[in-house]
Design an enzyme around this catalytic site. Structure first.
Site, mmCIF file in Angstrom:
data_model
loop_
_atom_site.group_PDB
_atom_site.id
_atom_site.type_symbol
_atom_site.label_atom_id
_atom_site.label_comp_id
_atom_site.label_asym_id
_atom_site.label_seq_id
_atom_site.Cartn_x
_atom_site.Cartn_y
_atom_site.Cartn_z
ATOM 1 N N ARG A 87 -10.391 -11.544 2.002
ATOM 2 C CA ARG A 87 -11.231 -12.616 1.460
ATOM 3 C C ARG A 87 -10.520 -13.970 1.535
ATOM 4 N NH1 ARG A 87 -11.535 -9.352 -4.080
ATOM 5 N NH2 ARG A 87 -11.202 -7.735 -2.533
ATOM 6 N N LYS A 93 0.847 -1.196 0.000
ATOM 7 C CA LYS A 93 0.000 0.000 0.000
ATOM 8 C C LYS A 93 0.883 1.248 0.000
ATOM 9 C CE LYS A 93 -3.982 -1.789 2.594
ATOM 10 N NZ LYS A 93 -4.988 -1.579 1.550
HETATM 11 N N1 BES Z 1 -8.170 -3.700 4.313
HETATM 12 C C1 BES Z 1 -8.354 -3.283 2.978
HETATM 13 C C2 BES Z 1 -9.662 -2.537 2.753
HETATM 14 C C3 BES Z 1 -9.809 -1.216 3.470
HETATM 15 C C4 BES Z 1 -9.540 -0.042 2.808
HETATM 16 C C5 BES Z 1 -10.289 -1.165 4.742
HETATM 17 C C6 BES Z 1 -9.708 1.165 3.441
HETATM 18 C C7 BES Z 1 -10.460 0.052 5.386
HETATM 19 C C8 BES Z 1 -10.183 1.214 4.726
HETATM 20 C C9 BES Z 1 -8.337 -4.491 2.055
HETATM 21 O O1 BES Z 1 -7.562 -5.552 2.479
HETATM 22 C C10 BES Z 1 -7.778 -4.042 0.757
HETATM 23 O O2 BES Z 1 -6.641 -3.689 0.735
HETATM 24 N N2 BES Z 1 -8.596 -4.075 -0.283
HETATM 25 C C11 BES Z 1 -8.183 -3.652 -1.559
HETATM 26 C C12 BES Z 1 -8.708 -4.650 -2.560
HETATM 27 C C13 BES Z 1 -8.138 -4.495 -3.937
HETATM 28 C C14 BES Z 1 -6.668 -4.845 -3.945
HETATM 29 C C15 BES Z 1 -8.890 -5.385 -4.879
HETATM 30 C C16 BES Z 1 -8.769 -2.279 -1.807
HETATM 31 O O3 BES Z 1 -9.870 -2.000 -1.346
HETATM 32 O O4 BES Z 1 -8.082 -1.456 -2.414
HETATM 33 MN MN MN Z 2 -5.561 -5.383 1.876
#
Ligand code: BES
Ligand code: MN
Ligand code: ZN
Length: 497
Positions: free
Chosen positions: A349, A275
Site C-alpha cells: 500500500r 516474515k
Molecule cells: N505481499 C503480502 C501479501 C501476500 C500474502 C501476498 C500472501 C500473497 C500471499 C503483503 O505485503 C503483506 O505482507 N501483507 C500483510 C499485511 C499485514 C502486515 C497487515 C499480511 O497480509 O499479512
Molecule cells: Mn508484505
C-alpha cells in the site's frame, strides 16, 4: 505452438481429434473415420458408451491399412451449455489430457454448432485460445530437460467451416495470450534475476510495440517527494524504480484515459517486520500486480487497441538491513499526507500510494484500476476462487465483474466505508499503514482510497490469492497464472474503445 485454421477435412496422416457434441456421435464424419479404422471406431463407441459427453475421451489406433496414427473422439457436452469460456477449457483439455504428447502432427476437427452467442468461428477460435494458453511452460532453468520431455506439440491444425473468421478472431486473442505469457514469465522469475531494474528493463521492451515507456529512478522519485514508496525500498541494495507505460491508441478525440497501477514488490521479506521462513520463497511473486499491468499493456499494444491507457508500476524490494525503515517511522508521501509505518510488511500500500498519486498528477486519468498481491487476508476471505474487488464506483465494479466472468478471471466485490477508514487513523501522523487484525483487506483498500483524488472512479483488485496457483487450472499449468491480463483487456475492449 503454432495454431492454424483450415477448412474441415479428414487429414491423410497423423493424429486427428474430433470434437463431438452430445448426441452427435452418429455423423457422416464418424462413419468416414469408422471406415478408416476398419470398424474399430464404431465398436469402441459402443463398448465405451461414448455419446459426446463433456470431457469424455475415446482413443482408437487404426489398423495397419490406415495412415492415421490415432483417432480421438473428444466429448464437447451439450451445445446449450456452452460458453466461450467452456470452449477454452475444452481446448486446454487437449494439453491437460496429454492428447498431443508424442504426436508429430495434430488435427482438431471442430463441430458445427447452433448457439445464440457462439458461431463456428467463435468456437474454433476460443478452442485454439484455450489450447494455446494451457500449453505454456516456464522451463528456462531446467537444464536437463530432454527434447522428448518437453511438449512435442509444435503445430495444431484446427479444422472448421469458418476458417477465415476463426483465424481473425484467434489472432486478436493470441496477442492477449502473449500478454498473459509475459505476466507468467515475470511472476515465475526468481527475485535474484527479476529485481526492480530488471523488471523495468523487461517493461521497456514494450517500446518495440509502440508503447511509450519511461523509467524513473530513486533520484527522480526523491525530487517528486515519493517518501512512501522510497521508504519501502531503502533497505535493499537494488534501486527502486517507477515505470510509466503509455499506450495512445484511441482515434476519438474525447476518448477516456484509463490508468492501470500495479504493485511491484520484486521480493517481500516483510522488512524489519520479517516474515516467517516457511513459504517465504513465494514472495518472489509479490510483483504479480505489476506483472499483470505490464502483460495487459503488451496485450493492448500487440492487438493495437483503440484506447488510451497508461500503465504504471512501483518497483521495490522489501528487505531488512541497516538502512531499512523501522516500525514506527513516519514517511511523507508524494500527496503530502504522512504515514506512520506500524508494520514494514504492509509495504504494498505504501508503494501504491505514491504510484497512484503520481499517475493522477501527471496523467489526469478518468478511471483507475490498481492490481496488487496486497493482503494475506484476502485469501482468508475468498481463497483462490475470486480476486477481491474494492471500489468507489458501482458502474466500474459491475464492468470489472462482468469482464472477469467472461474471461474466467473472477472477482468478488468487498465492502468499504467510513467505519473501516477510521481504523487506519494514527496518533501521530495522518494515517497508519495497518488497521489491526480484522478486516485486513478492507483497511488496506481504505488506505489506498485516501490517495484517490476527487472521487475519480477507481477499483482496487487484491489478487494475492490469484496470481499464483499450486495446482493446474483449465487454461494454465501450475505456477504464475497471468490473472488480470485478460480481465483488463476485456474491460478495455468493452468500455474504453
Ligand atoms: N505481499 C503480502 C501479501 C501476500 C500474502 C501476498 C500472501 C500473497 C500471499 C503483503 O505485503 C503483506 O505482507 N501483507 C500483510 C499485511 C499485514 C502486515 C497487515 C499480511 O497480509 O499479512
Ligand atoms: Mn508484505
Ligand atoms: Zn507484499
Amino acid at each position: 505452438m503454432e495454431i492454424t485454421f483450415s477448412k474441415k477435412a479428414l487429414p491423410k496422416r497423423g493424429s486427428v481429434i474430433v470434437l463431438i457434441t452430445e448426441g452427435d456421435h452418429d455423423s457422416d464424419l464418424v462413419d468416414e473415420l469408422d471406415t478408416a479404422s476398419d470398424g474399430l471406431l464404431r465398436k469402441a463407441i459402443k463398448t465405451e458408451s461414448f455419446k459426446g459427453q463433456k470431457g469424455k475421451i475415446l482413443k482408437v489406433v487404426p489398423g495397419a491399412s490406415s495412415n492415421l496414427e490415432r483417432i480421438i473422439l473428444y466429448g464437447v457436452g451439450k451445445v446449450a451449455d456452452l460458453t466461450p469460456l467452456k470452449v477454452e477449457h475444452l481446448g486446454g483439455g487437449i494439453v491437460a489430457n496429454g492428447l498431443g504428447k508424442n504426436v508429430k502432427s495434430l488435427t482438431v476437427l471442430t463441430p458445427h454448432i447452433e448457439h445464440k452467442d457462439l458461431g463456428d468461428a467463435d468456437f474454433a477460435a476460443h478452442f485454439g485460445v484455450g489450447l494455446y494458453l494451457r500449453d505454456y511452460a516456464f522451463d528456462r532453468y531446467k537444464t536437463k530437460l530432454k527434447p522428448e520431455d518437453k511438449s512435442k506439440l509444435t503445430k495444431v491444425a484446427i479444422g472448421t467451416d469458418a476458417a477465415a473468421g476463426a483465424r481473425r478472431k484467434f489472432a486478436v486473442q493470441q496477442s492477449v495470450a502473449d500478454g498473459v505469457f509475459l505476466t507468467r514469465d515475470l511472476v515465475s522469475e526468481p527475485a535474484n534475476v527479476l529485481f526492480p531494474e530488471e523488471l523495468a528493463n523487461r517493461a521497456s521492451e514494450l517500446s518495440d510495440l509502440g508503447v511509450d515507456v519511461q523509467v524513473l529512478g530513486e533520484k527522480q522519485m526523491t525530487k517528486l517527494g515519493m517518501g512512501s514508496l522510497l521508504g519501502v525500498g531503502q533497505g535493499s541494495a537494488r534501486e527502486s524504480k517507477l515505470v510509466i507505460m503509455n499506450w495512445k491508441g484511441a482515434t476519438k478525440a474525447k476518448a477516456k484515459t484509463l490508468a492501470l497501477v500495479g504493485k511491484g514488490v520484486t521480493f517481500d521479506t516483510g522488512g524489519i517486520s520479517l516474515k516467517p521462513a516457511g513459504g517465504m520463497e513465494q514472495m518472489k511473486w509479490d510483483m504479480g500486480g505489476a506483472g499483470a499491468v505490464v502483460g495487459a499493456m503488451h496485450a493492448l499494444a500487440a492487438r493495437k487497441a483503440k484506447a488510451n491507457v497508461v500503465g504504471i508500476v512501483g518497483l521495490v524490494e522489501n528487505m531488512p538491513g541497516a538502512n531499512a525503515q523501522r516500525p514506527g517511522d513516519v514517511v511523507t508521501s508524494m500527496s503530502g499526507q504522512t504515514i506512520e509505518v506500524i508494520n514494514t510488511d504492509a509495504e504494498g500500500r505504501l508503494v501504491l500510494a505514491d504510484a497512484l498519486w503520481y499517475v493522477q498528477e501527471k496523467h489526469k486519468p478518468d478511471c483507475i484500476v490498481d492490481l496488487a498481491t496486497l493482503t494475506g487476508a484476502i485469501l482468508v476471505s475468498l481463497g483462490h476462487e475470486f480476486g477481491g474487488l474494492f471500489s468507489n464506483n458501482d458502474d466500474l465494479s459491475g464492468q470489472l465483474t462482468q469482464a472477469g466472468e467472461s474471461v474466467g478471471d473472477l472477482l468478488w466485490r468487498m465492502p468499504m466505508g467510513d467505519a473501516y477508514d477510521k481504523m487506519i487513523n494514527s496518533q501521530i501522523a495522518d494515517m497508519k499503514n495497518v488497521g489491526g487484525r480484522n478486516g485486513g483487506s478492507i483497511t488496506a483498500a481504505q488506505f489506498l482510497a485516501r490517495f484517490i483524488q476527487n472521487d475519480t472512479p477507481w477499483a482496487h483488485l487484491d489478487i494475492a490469492g490469484m496470481a499464483w496457483s499450486d495446482k493446474d487450472l483449465p487454461t494454465a499449468p501450475k505456477g504464475g497464472t497471468g490473472f488480470g491480463v485478460r480481465l483488463l483487456d476485456k474491460l478495455i475492449a468493452d468500455h474504453f474503445e
